[in-house]
Design an enzyme around this catalytic site. Structure first.
Site, PDB file in Angstrom:
ATOM      1  CG  ASN A  10      -6.410   3.079  -4.782  1.00 24.43           C
ATOM      2  OD1 ASN A  10      -7.266   3.919  -5.043  1.00 24.43           O
ATOM      3  ND2 ASN A  10      -5.995   2.193  -5.680  1.00 24.43           N
ATOM      4  CE  LYS A  12      -8.256  -0.544  -5.467  1.00 25.13           C
ATOM      5  NZ  LYS A  12      -8.142  -1.957  -5.782  1.00 25.13           N
ATOM      6  CG  HIS A  96      -4.399   0.936  -9.491  1.00 30.38           C
ATOM      7  ND1 HIS A  96      -5.253  -0.073  -9.867  1.00 30.38           N
ATOM      8  CD2 HIS A  96      -4.107   0.725  -8.178  1.00 30.38           C
ATOM      9  CE1 HIS A  96      -5.491  -0.842  -8.809  1.00 30.38           C
ATOM     10  NE2 HIS A  96      -4.805  -0.382  -7.776  1.00 30.38           N
ATOM     11  CD  GLU A  98      -8.536  -1.539  -9.351  1.00 31.57           C
ATOM     12  OE1 GLU A  98      -8.812  -0.364  -9.049  1.00 31.57           O
ATOM     13  OE2 GLU A  98      -8.395  -2.446  -8.505  1.00 31.57           O
ATOM     14  CD  GLU A 168      -1.249  -1.727  -5.891  1.00 29.55           C
ATOM     15  OE1 GLU A 168      -1.682  -1.634  -4.756  1.00 29.55           O
ATOM     16  OE2 GLU A 168      -1.858  -1.300  -6.882  1.00 29.55           O
ATOM     17  N   GLY A 174      -7.493  -7.131  -4.426  1.00 33.57           N
ATOM     18  CA  GLY A 174      -8.918  -7.342  -4.172  1.00 33.57           C
ATOM     19  C   GLY A 174      -9.331  -8.804  -4.157  1.00 33.57           C
ATOM     20  CB  SER A 214      -5.113  -8.985  -0.421  1.00 39.11           C
ATOM     21  OG  SER A 214      -6.007  -9.115  -1.519  1.00 39.11           O
TER      22      SER A 214
END
Ligand code: PGA
Length: 254
Positions: A10, A12, A96, A98, A168, A174, A214
């Site tokens: 991904n 991003k 996702h 985010e 996730e 991250g 991560s």
């Protein structure tokens, strides 16, 4: 039942045309032909074409990071499933964390996107995961169950077998903090049990459940060796050929 390991990058909101093309080519070379592992690259929409060209005729596949659940029309700034397949996508990441956090996406919204993806012959990678606060309050299973039931609303058994779930944990994305293999496997096993309850044990056995948060070359092997971890959705470490190739190489061969 063996599920083929699926490693997805991904990207991003990163890269430019030139770096996207060279990253994709580097990964194509690293993966080679006849890889036991399935590899998907999810670049920003602006570079889907670039990455599709760089991976054409190879075993590396392409995915979008989002879609809008409607046919062509007056939806400024959006793109739909037909456009993603037209530009060479086979996969699409949906829900996702985010997007859930920054764009306010809800489970109902993810479910609409899921149906649009499947109607357009895209394989959805549906993301779920708890925040640190929710984990500490021991709400992880309840949160995951609500997200999965809501995001997969209206999905029938036949189509369910073809989807991918990405677990996730938000606190691991991250942050450099990875869930331990035991923590991840426990949630993956819970998700598979839930899918068995929602669909059937046979369908649950076919659905691939990726771990994300991560993932790096150094922790991929132990995560991917767990019985219910069928792949990885990789952010930061998918932006360098060496790191992403290291994760792919860490997958147990089928
Ligand atoms: P990360 O991101 O690997 O950088 O933690 C994973 C993701 O958000 O899909």
């Amino acid at each position: 039942m063996s599920r083929r390991i699926l490693i997805a990058g991904n990207w991003k909101m990163n890269m430019r045309a030139a770096s996207a093309a060279s990253l994709a080519k580097g990964i194509v070379d690293a993966v080679g032909k006849n890889s036991p592992v399935e590899v998907v690259l999810c670049p920003p929409a602006a570079y889907l074409h670039t990455v599709s060209e760089a991976t054409a005729g190879t075993s590396v596949e392409v995915g979008g990071q989002n879609l809008y659940p409607a046919d062509d029309g007056a939806f400024t700034g959006e793109l739909n499933a037909a456009m993603l397949t037209d530009v060479g996508c086979r996969y699409v990441i949906l829900g996702h964390s985010e997007r859930r956090q920054l764009m306010g996406e809800t489970d109902a919204c993810v479910s609409k996107k899921l149906h649009a993806a499947m109607a357009g012959n895209l394989v959805p990678i549906v993301c779920v995961g708890e925040t640190l606060e929710q984990r500490e309050a021991e709400e992880t299973e309840a949160v995951i169950e609500k997200q999965i039931r809501g995001s997969l609303e209206g999905l029938d058994e036949v189509r369910a077998a073809g989807i991918v779930i990405a677990y996730e944990p938000v606190w691991a994305i991250g942050t450099g903090k990875t869930a331990s293999k035991e923590q991840a496997e426990a949630v993956h096993a819970f998700i598979r049990g839930l899918l068995a309850d929602m669909f059937s044990p046979g369908v649950a056995e076919q659905i691939r459940i990726q771990y994300g948060g991560s993932v790096k070359p150094g922790n991929a092997a132990e995560l991917l060796a767990e019985p219910n971890i069928d792949g990885a959705l990789v952010g930061g470490a998918s932006l360098k050929v060496e790191d992403f190739a290291g994760i792919i190489a860490a997958a147990p061969s089928a």
